[in-house]
Design an enzyme around this catalytic site. Sequence first.
Site, PDB file in Angstrom:
ATOM      1  N   ALA A 165       4.285   0.131   1.053  1.00 25.24           N
ATOM      2  CA  ALA A 165       3.307  -0.560   0.214  1.00 25.24           C
ATOM      3  C   ALA A 165       2.542   0.446  -0.642  1.00 25.24           C
ATOM      4  O   ALA A 165       2.346   0.245  -1.845  1.00 25.24           O
ATOM      5  CB  ALA A 165       2.336  -1.376   1.074  1.00 25.24           C
ATOM      6  N   TYR A 166       2.114   1.531  -0.008  1.00 27.57           N
ATOM      7  CA  TYR A 166       1.395   2.582  -0.740  1.00 27.57           C
ATOM      8  C   TYR A 166       2.290   3.173  -1.831  1.00 27.57           C
ATOM      9  O   TYR A 166       1.885   3.307  -2.996  1.00 27.57           O
ATOM     10  CB  TYR A 166       0.950   3.664   0.235  1.00 27.57           C
ATOM     11  CG  TYR A 166       0.173   4.796  -0.400  1.00 27.57           C
ATOM     12  CD1 TYR A 166      -1.192   4.662  -0.672  1.00 27.57           C
ATOM     13  CD2 TYR A 166       0.791   6.001  -0.726  1.00 27.57           C
ATOM     14  CE1 TYR A 166      -1.910   5.701  -1.254  1.00 27.57           C
ATOM     15  CE2 TYR A 166       0.086   7.039  -1.314  1.00 27.57           C
ATOM     16  CZ  TYR A 166      -1.261   6.877  -1.571  1.00 27.57           C
ATOM     17  OH  TYR A 166      -1.971   7.897  -2.152  1.00 27.57           O
TER      18      TYR A 166
END
Length: 286
Positions: A165-166
């Site tokens: 996600a990051y």
Amino acid sequence: MGRLDGRVAFITGGARGQGRAIALRFAGEGADIIVCDVCETGPVPYPLATEADLQETAEGVRAAGRGCVAAVADVRSQESLDAVVAEGIDAFGQIDVACANAGIFWSASLCEMTEAVWDTVIGVNLTGAWHTTKAVAPHMIARRSGSLIYTVSTNGWHGGYSYSAYTASKHGVAGLMKCAALELGRYNIRANALLPGAVHSPMMVNAYSKEFVTGSAEASDERLDRQVRHNTILPGRRMLPPSAVADAALWLASDESQHVTGAEITVDAGHTRLPHYNWDPLDEPA
């Protein structure tokens, strides 16, 4: 004269860490500052900045002799950021530089990650950068001038194990920057990105990040620092000080970079030039 005399800079995520370093560096070069932060942790697995942190940044700016508007705002809300920008323009009359700096880190494997984790990371890191752009772009277009500075990460270039996600959010911010450079260049608005490596900031130095990097939430700061040493080429570099990012941001905000737009600038002591290594080799399919 300071390199930013007569200018006004808007910085998201400015209560501490890189954001505070940028605010203080800009103020030291003559800029008035508009700064905001969410000032609540919510579900994020490590402590975020507080209102006291935000006020400490504002006090540092004022101690440098510059004006400061400091407000609590959530970058996931366009209305929230629009209100801060309006307050800043009302106070100073203009915004010359905008730093889309707010960001969070949250690790989870692709298959085990919840939608809440994905939505929160993408919402803060990527949607927040888009909201920042939308909040300031009309004003900059009207003035035919501006510098947009996006905080990405070296993970805006390569993947990451158990933090998709990051990594996806940072790739997205890099793409957003390139589109902003293309669409807004005709109005003399520049858009560039900074890609920091590991920085000695509260997002990195906490029990959650220590467990992710070293395998132990109880690890000392020294152990974390030694682990990060493997990520850099230059001698003596481990976690870089937030001032390293602020120095690069200052250059992008100043006239010294007036011919630079659409650029991705690494501040990583050579991390992205290191050979890659497979930390999880398998001889047979799992």
